[in-house]
Scaffold this active site. Sequence first.
Site, PDB file in Angstrom:
ATOM      1  CD  GLU A 106      16.981   5.336  34.457  1.00 13.78           C
ATOM      2  OE1 GLU A 106      17.183   6.281  35.238  1.00 13.78           O
ATOM      3  OE2 GLU A 106      17.387   4.174  34.667  1.00 13.78           O
ATOM      4  CG  HIS A 137      19.220   5.030  29.090  1.00  7.12           C
ATOM      5  ND1 HIS A 137      20.542   4.756  29.384  1.00  7.12           N
ATOM      6  CD2 HIS A 137      18.504   4.073  29.732  1.00  7.12           C
ATOM      7  CE1 HIS A 137      20.610   3.696  30.164  1.00  7.12           C
ATOM      8  NE2 HIS A 137      19.387   3.255  30.388  1.00  7.12           N
ATOM      9  CG  HIS A 161      20.125  -1.149  28.355  1.00  6.60           C
ATOM     10  ND1 HIS A 161      19.192  -1.935  28.986  1.00  6.60           N
ATOM     11  CD2 HIS A 161      20.111   0.041  29.020  1.00  6.60           C
ATOM     12  CE1 HIS A 161      18.628  -1.246  29.978  1.00  6.60           C
ATOM     13  NE2 HIS A 161      19.160  -0.055  30.008  1.00  6.60           N
ATOM     14  CD  GLU A 183      32.482   8.150  12.070  1.00  3.83           C
ATOM     15  OE1 GLU A 183      31.940   7.077  12.361  1.00  3.83           O
ATOM     16  OE2 GLU A 183      31.927   9.034  11.420  1.00  3.83           O
ATOM     17  CG  HIS A 218      22.394   0.849  33.242  1.00  2.74           C
ATOM     18  ND1 HIS A 218      21.601   1.124  34.330  1.00  2.74           N
ATOM     19  CD2 HIS A 218      21.564   0.935  32.167  1.00  2.74           C
ATOM     20  CE1 HIS A 218      20.356   1.333  33.937  1.00  2.74           C
ATOM     21  NE2 HIS A 218      20.316   1.231  32.623  1.00  2.74           N
TER      22      HIS A 218
HETATM   23  O1  2HA Z   1      14.255  -0.200  31.696  1.00  2.00           O
HETATM   24  O2  2HA Z   1      16.715   1.323  30.714  1.00  2.00           O
HETATM   25  O3  2HA Z   1      17.561   2.329  32.978  1.00  2.00           O
HETATM   26  C1  2HA Z   1      14.504   1.102  31.352  1.00  2.00           C
HETATM   27  C2  2HA Z   1      15.904   1.397  31.605  1.00  2.00           C
HETATM   28  C3  2HA Z   1      16.296   1.787  32.960  1.00  2.00           C
HETATM   29 ZN    ZN Z   2      18.745   1.474  31.329  1.00  2.00          ZN
END
Ligand code: 2HA
Ligand code: ZN
Length: 275
Positions: free
Chosen positions: A116, A140, A142, A170, A211
């Site tokens: 990414e 980032h 998940h 909050e 995602h």
């Molecule tokens: O595997 O999270 O979006 C890495 C990630 C791709």
């Molecule tokens: Zn991801």
Amino acid sequence: MKVLEAKFVQGFIRMCNDGWEQGWHERNGGNLSYRIKTDEMESVKEELVYTGEWQEIGTKVPGLAKEFFLVTGSGKYFRNVILDPKDSICIIEIDETGENYRILWGLENGGRPTSELPSHLMNHEVKKEISGGKHRVIYHAHTTNIIALTFVLPLKDEVFTRELWEMATECPVVFPSGIGVVSWMVPGGREIAVATSRLMRQYDVAVWAHHGMFCSGEDFDLTFGLMHTVEKSAEILVKMLSMRPEKLQTITPENFRSLAADFHVTLPEKFLYEK
Ligand code: 2HA
Ligand code: ZN
């Protein structure tokens, strides 16, 4: 000093492990990047190697020309970062055109920066400009509950922001500018990077439908704290919807306006619509 002795590297590793412990990084899921300060680069220069090959980023980030980043590696597991950081993370340099990078340290058994990288760098470019250089972290993850909500809530910034604000007092103070939502797109490329970085002009949080989430912040504590706050609010919403889809009572638009006044935050009226 050695790279692994530097405080910014230790903070980065700790954040990776905190995310793993939250359950947000199954397998190789998620990625983290940090825009390194000049004095921090100077402090670790003894270990940096400037002979690596330049590689294409896959997008153009002229606003980040000659910047340096600490980033997680593609295919690497957050779970392993704390055990073997030299195998899992790397320091990269961006060239003067903003189109190529090279590795100066790390990924000692080979590999590339996160898949990414285009999204991370385009978000950094926007945030560096908008925050006057203050924002340095893009994260980032998940996050389970946010992902679950992308199946049942309309994929609209106004709906995600308002519902998540209502779940914990909050929240509007922690993310007053709100949350953006990107509909499902193929991850890893320039197109999703453009869509995400456009939202980052307005928000510090972008949800990727089905995602995960991207967060931006000034330092590791603020950025991890932001991800954690949004995801906890999503968890409360999932629990609430599971118990009883209609709320018996909630925080009202008038309540939000009072909160904004007392906590000195500006809450855009577009999120305080009558339902
Ligand atoms: O595997 O999270 O979006 C890495 C990630 C791709
Ligand atoms: Zn991801």
